[in-house]
Design a protein around this motif. Sequence first.
Motif, short mmCIF file in Angstrom:
data_model
loop_
_atom_site.label_atom_id
_atom_site.label_comp_id
_atom_site.label_asym_id
_atom_site.label_seq_id
_atom_site.Cartn_x
_atom_site.Cartn_y
_atom_site.Cartn_z
N ALA A 119 0.80 -1.22 0.00
CA ALA A 119 0.00 0.00 0.00
C ALA A 119 0.83 1.27 0.00
O ALA A 119 0.38 2.31 -0.48
CB ALA A 119 -0.93 -0.01 1.21
N SER A 120 2.03 1.22 0.55
CA SER A 120 2.84 2.44 0.64
C SER A 120 4.32 2.09 0.77
O SER A 120 4.68 0.91 0.85
CB SER A 120 2.41 3.27 1.87
N GLU A 121 5.15 3.11 0.78
CA GLU A 121 6.59 2.91 0.97
C GLU A 121 6.83 2.34 2.37
O GLU A 121 6.38 2.90 3.37
CB GLU A 121 7.32 4.24 0.81
N LEU A 122 7.55 1.26 2.44
CA LEU A 122 7.75 0.58 3.72
C LEU A 122 8.93 1.18 4.47
O LEU A 122 10.06 1.20 3.95
CB LEU A 122 8.00 -0.91 3.51
N PRO A 123 8.72 1.68 5.68
CA PRO A 123 9.86 2.18 6.46
C PRO A 123 10.72 1.02 6.97
O PRO A 123 10.23 -0.09 7.18
CB PRO A 123 9.19 2.91 7.64
N VAL A 124 11.99 1.29 7.16
CA VAL A 124 12.91 0.26 7.63
C VAL A 124 12.47 -0.28 8.99
O VAL A 124 12.59 -1.49 9.27
CB VAL A 124 14.35 0.82 7.71
N ALA A 125 11.93 0.60 9.84
CA ALA A 125 11.50 0.17 11.17
C ALA A 125 10.43 -0.91 11.10
O ALA A 125 10.36 -1.81 11.96
CB ALA A 125 10.98 1.36 11.97
N ALA A 126 9.56 -0.87 10.07
CA ALA A 126 8.53 -1.89 9.93
C ALA A 126 9.13 -3.26 9.63
O ALA A 126 8.65 -4.29 10.13
CB ALA A 126 7.56 -1.49 8.82
N ALA A 127 10.19 -3.28 8.84
CA ALA A 127 10.86 -4.55 8.55
C ALA A 127 11.49 -5.13 9.81
O ALA A 127 11.43 -6.34 10.05
CB ALA A 127 11.93 -4.34 7.48
N TYR A 128 12.05 -4.25 10.65
CA TYR A 128 12.62 -4.72 11.92
C TYR A 128 11.52 -5.27 12.82
O TYR A 128 11.70 -6.29 13.50
CB TYR A 128 13.34 -3.57 12.62
N GLY A 129 10.38 -4.58 12.87
CA GLY A 129 9.28 -5.05 13.70
C GLY A 129 8.75 -6.40 13.25
O GLY A 129 8.47 -7.27 14.08
N ALA A 130 8.62 -6.57 11.94
CA ALA A 130 8.16 -7.86 11.43
C ALA A 130 9.17 -8.96 11.73
O ALA A 130 8.79 -10.09 12.07
CB ALA A 130 7.93 -7.76 9.92
N ALA A 131 10.45 -8.65 11.61
CA ALA A 131 11.49 -9.63 11.93
C ALA A 131 11.40 -10.05 13.39
O ALA A 131 11.56 -11.24 13.72
CB ALA A 131 12.87 -9.05 11.64
N LEU A 132 11.13 -9.09 14.28
CA LEU A 132 10.99 -9.40 15.69
C LEU A 132 9.79 -10.33 15.94
O LEU A 132 9.87 -11.27 16.73
CB LEU A 132 10.84 -8.11 16.49
N ALA A 133 8.68 -10.06 15.25
CA ALA A 133 7.49 -10.88 15.42
C ALA A 133 7.72 -12.31 14.92
O ALA A 133 7.37 -13.29 15.60
CB ALA A 133 6.31 -10.25 14.67
N LEU A 134 8.31 -12.44 13.73
CA LEU A 134 8.56 -13.78 13.19
C LEU A 134 9.56 -14.55 14.05
O LEU A 134 9.39 -15.75 14.30
CB LEU A 134 9.09 -13.66 11.76
N ALA A 135 10.59 -13.86 14.52
CA ALA A 135 11.60 -14.52 15.35
C ALA A 135 11.01 -14.96 16.69
O ALA A 135 11.39 -15.99 17.24
CB ALA A 135 12.79 -13.60 15.57
N SER A 136 10.08 -14.17 17.23
CA SER A 136 9.43 -14.55 18.50
C SER A 136 8.62 -15.82 18.32
O SER A 136 8.66 -16.73 19.17
CB SER A 136 8.54 -13.41 18.98
#
Length: 463
Positions: A119-136
């Motif tokens: 939907a929009s330009e993805l900020p780098v922080a969102a990629a970090y947040g998703a990585a944290l969720a998947l790793a958890s």
Amino acid sequence: MTTTPTPTRTPAAPPATGRARPLVLRNRAFGTVWVGQVLAQAGVRMFQVGISWWLISEAASGDGGLAAGLFMAVSTLPAVVLAPLVARAIARFAHRSLLRTTAAGAGAASAALAVWAGASELPVAAAYGAALALASCQAFFDPCLTTSVPELVDDADIEAATGFELSTQSLASLGGALLGALVVDAAGVAGLAAGCAAAYGTAALLIATVRFRTAAHPDADADAGVEVEVEVEVDAGVDAAGGQDAPRRTLRRLLGSMPYVRGILLCFTAANLFTTAVFVVMPLYTASVLHGDGATVALLEASLGAGTLVGAFTGARVPGRPAVVGTACLGAMAAALAVPGLIAARPVIAGSLLLTGWCVGVIGVRFVALFQRLVPAADKPAFFAVMQAVLGATFPVASLLFGFLGDHFSARTLCLVQAAGLVPAALALALLPGHSRPAGGPEQAGAPGPAAAPEPTPAGGVR
């Protein structure tokens, strides 16, 4: 003892053709869970490789090394930080439910990221947040599945099941890593996240169809509702010999009663500080030395995964005492990781990573198979959670350290540093007394020797 779980009472051994069939075909429950594990770990591996390449090549080109190192550190922190909670959850909840829930949660997080990126330009922080969720989610998934192996297979099939389970890391690196950078180049982060969501969702559905044999393991019932404190005390429930109540003891006391296990963990934790850095060094090497694209990253990652896959299936056949096999593999890994620092040629580097992966697979399957037998059944939830945490604790440090160094030193220099760092770990393992006697029990002469865990699952340890 027959190796095939079957209700028949016929005493005759199964025909040779039946015994020759792979475990995943003979045991439908284990085969289904294994396919789910392949999909789940391929999803997280694809995400890690894809986002790392995206950070280096596009999003953070100025400080790509540090950005990728920080990302990989975030991807491994949950396995370390959540270890006490993971141990409690594995001991208190049905393993099938826990595996299904964590896979579904990771799928939901991936789907949300796909929608955002589309939907929009993805900020780098969102990629970090998703990585944290998947790793958890993965921090619960991996040790829970390892603990569940005896609920899916007979004792005679533990080595085979362990080989298949560890081969998942190889297939994940081979498939997920092969696709990660290519998908990012072709479809962006949105396509990458959508692929991860599909993999995790399918894994959750497959696991939901399997019935675990919890009734055949009374020690699991003994632990139901018992609070398991990784740092305080573990309810042993039953001893390794079979069914007698064992005193409550701390995990430190458990490891203290198994000095060989403790020594192995320390040696390979030190080794992981240098081996796991490959996931930061190789993308940097591709961009700065080989001047390649996502296809080059895929080739190198696939070489490492293919080697690990072969090692996982051949590890049980490698002769020698544990310390000898582990030392030889660490020495071979040191030599292989030094090659890219001396020769900048794609085929040569791919070959060196193939050898590195083979060593990881061999020592991984020997290590985990031994622990399946030596660790008392009721201690396994805490032990495997903490094993993953201990082996994975170096991953964030290695990622940040080598990511930072990658912005100040050449990638070829980093390869030589990795190789040099493995030498002391190999020497320490060589001096470790060869001993495979379980705590309070007789020596298991037939048990395979231990070696390094794989991954960095990614999952804790080298992957």
